[in-house]
Scaffold this motif. Structure first.
Motif, PDB file in Angstrom:
ATOM      1  N   ALA A   1      13.741   4.301  23.854  1.00 41.31           N
ATOM      2  CA  ALA A   1      14.016   4.038  25.272  1.00 41.31           C
ATOM      3  C   ALA A   1      14.350   5.360  25.960  1.00 41.31           C
ATOM      4  O   ALA A   1      15.134   6.158  25.448  1.00 41.31           O
ATOM      5  N   LEU A   2      13.752   5.616  27.114  1.00 41.78           N
ATOM      6  CA  LEU A   2      14.008   6.867  27.833  1.00 41.78           C
ATOM      7  C   LEU A   2      15.407   6.844  28.441  1.00 41.78           C
ATOM      8  O   LEU A   2      15.875   5.799  28.893  1.00 41.78           O
ATOM      9  N   PRO A   3      16.083   7.998  28.494  1.00 41.88           N
ATOM     10  CA  PRO A   3      17.416   8.058  29.114  1.00 41.88           C
ATOM     11  C   PRO A   3      17.356   7.688  30.602  1.00 41.88           C
ATOM     12  O   PRO A   3      16.355   7.972  31.275  1.00 41.88           O
ATOM     13  N   GLU A   4      18.429   7.072  31.108  1.00 42.56           N
ATOM     14  CA  GLU A   4      18.469   6.665  32.517  1.00 42.56           C
ATOM     15  C   GLU A   4      18.260   7.851  33.452  1.00 42.56           C
ATOM     16  O   GLU A   4      17.591   7.738  34.478  1.00 42.56           O
ATOM     17  N   ALA A   5      18.837   9.011  33.084  1.00 53.15           N
ATOM     18  CA  ALA A   5      18.709  10.193  33.948  1.00 53.15           C
ATOM     19  C   ALA A   5      17.256  10.647  34.067  1.00 53.15           C
ATOM     20  O   ALA A   5      16.845  11.166  35.105  1.00 53.15           O
ATOM     21  N   GLN A   6      16.503  10.451  33.005  1.00 57.76           N
ATOM     22  CA  GLN A   6      15.090  10.825  33.052  1.00 57.76           C
ATOM     23  C   GLN A   6      14.271   9.798  33.831  1.00 57.76           C
ATOM     24  O   GLN A   6      13.415  10.156  34.640  1.00 57.76           O
ATOM     25  N   LEU A   7      14.554   8.526  33.601  1.00 57.84           N
ATOM     26  CA  LEU A   7      13.851   7.477  34.337  1.00 57.84           C
ATOM     27  C   LEU A   7      14.028   7.648  35.844  1.00 57.84           C
ATOM     28  O   LEU A   7      13.106   7.405  36.624  1.00 57.84           O
ATOM     29  N   ASP A   8      15.226   8.080  36.253  1.00 64.48           N
ATOM     30  CA  ASP A   8      15.537   8.240  37.672  1.00 64.48           C
ATOM     31  C   ASP A   8      14.692   9.335  38.324  1.00 64.48           C
ATOM     32  O   ASP A   8      14.586   9.402  39.541  1.00 64.48           O
ATOM     33  N   ARG A   9      14.080  10.205  37.517  1.00 62.34           N
ATOM     34  CA  ARG A   9      13.262  11.283  38.050  1.00 62.34           C
ATOM     35  C   ARG A   9      11.824  10.853  38.336  1.00 62.34           C
ATOM     36  O   ARG A   9      11.055  11.615  38.919  1.00 62.34           O
TER      37      ARG A   9
END
Length: 334
Positions: free
Chosen positions: A177-185
């Motif tokens: 699962a991708l980190p939330e901080a990365q998904l937000d980008r």
């Protein structure tokens, strides 16, 4: 030529000047025409890719293997006369394999920075969720700031820079699962589904008629870097009324207080909706945003940024359903 007809969304507004979006709209139609030579259906997928390209945003594309995620991203890059690199993410991929590394030059006895494949304009990252956390973290700076810091030195990535990342559903084996901080980008998360029967028949017919010809050879470049930069600058000039801005803010605020959600949208999500709505308006040839543009932007912008509460997830609720509920609960500006 000035349009004298009064649109319901324009009531009470007087525009001193119009933005000429005819070339932008024509370029979008040309790109779609090129893609349709190979890609059957997937209209929403293509539209979201084009809006992200104009709004200077990155895109996360999710779907099971074989639904044309990678080929569509590759063909989009072929329609634009700019640099393109593809990176295949694997469990043993290191950050230096993406960003680059310092190498000792035996002639000068100095270290030289060898740029990694991320140094390009359109970068396709295939199966992004198969690489571990340390490799994912290598993308944080470059995706947000368009720069890389290595050994204390900064390296800027010239525009345009766009990441097109594909991923398999996280339920599949060997995915992280991708980190939330990365998904937000990522500006958008696009879910690519299976084609229907008619589309499946057309896919088979198209493949049969190509007689082994590679899809990439059928696509030609129709957009230059200079034109893309010009069209992107026009996106910022699209008019947005105060009531539309408030409408966006009200929906995002509701995601932060909703009982079905553990995590709501960030201010970055609000800005993403605003830019995406401008993009949707522009490709329609409109120089102003209407509530329908905002609605179209909400689900692809928010679906990867919000997190359901464990109870709702166990009940089979989806983020898309919650976003729809929130949109319906907020009064549409008139």
């Amino acid at each position: 030529m000035e349009n004298t007809e009064q649109n319901p969304q324009e009531e009470g507004l007087q525009f001193n000047s119009r933005i000429d979006l005819s070339k932008l709209k024509f370029a979008v139609e040309q790109i779609k025409e090129q893609l349709h030579q190979v890609i059957i259906g997937q209209e929403e997928f293509m539209e979201l890719l084009l809006v992200a390209l104009l709004a200077d945003g990155h895109v996360l594309i999710e779907g099971v293997p074989g639904v044309a995620k990678t080929i569509t991203a590759k063909l989009l890059s072929k329609t634009i006369n700019t640099g393109f690199n593809r990176i295949q993410f694997t469990p043993d991929l290191m950050p230096s394999d993406v960003l680059g590394t310092s190498v000792l030059n035996m002639k000068t006895s100095d270290f030289e920075f060898k740029k990694g494949p991320i140094f390009s304009n359109l970068v396709l990252i295939d199966e992004i969720n198969r690489a571990p956390a340390k490799t994912q973290a290598a993308l944080f700076e470059v995706m947000e700031e368009r720069q890389i810091t290595i050994d204390g030195s900064k390296y800027m990535l010239p525009p345009p820079f766009m990441v097109l990342a594909t991923q398999n559903p996280i339920e599949q084996e060997g995915t992280y699962a991708l980190p939330e901080a990365q998904l937000d980008r990522f500006l958008f998360k696009i879910n690519v589904g299976y084609p229907n029967l008619d589309e499946e028949v057309l896919i088979l017919k198209s493949h049969n008629d190509r007689k082994g010809a590679l899809p990439q050879t059928m696509i030609k470049s129709v957009l230059s870097e200079k034109d893309l930069a010009e069209y992107r600058s026009k996106i910022y000039e699209i008019l947005v009324e105060q009531k539309i801005i408030k409408y966006i803010a009200e929906i995002i605020i509701k995601t932060r207080n909703h009982p079905h959600l553990y995590l709501g949208g960030s201010p970055r999500a609000s800005i993403a909706v605003l830019m995406a709505a401008k993009g949707f308006a522009a490709i329609q040839g409109r120089d102003f945003v209407i509530p329908e543009d905002v609605k179209k932007a909400m689900i692809p912008v928010l679906r990867h940024r919000i997190i359901l509460t464990p109870e709702r997830e166990m009940e089979g609720m989806t983020t898309d359903k919650v976003i729809e509920m929130i949109i319906q609960s907020v009064e549409v500006p008139r």
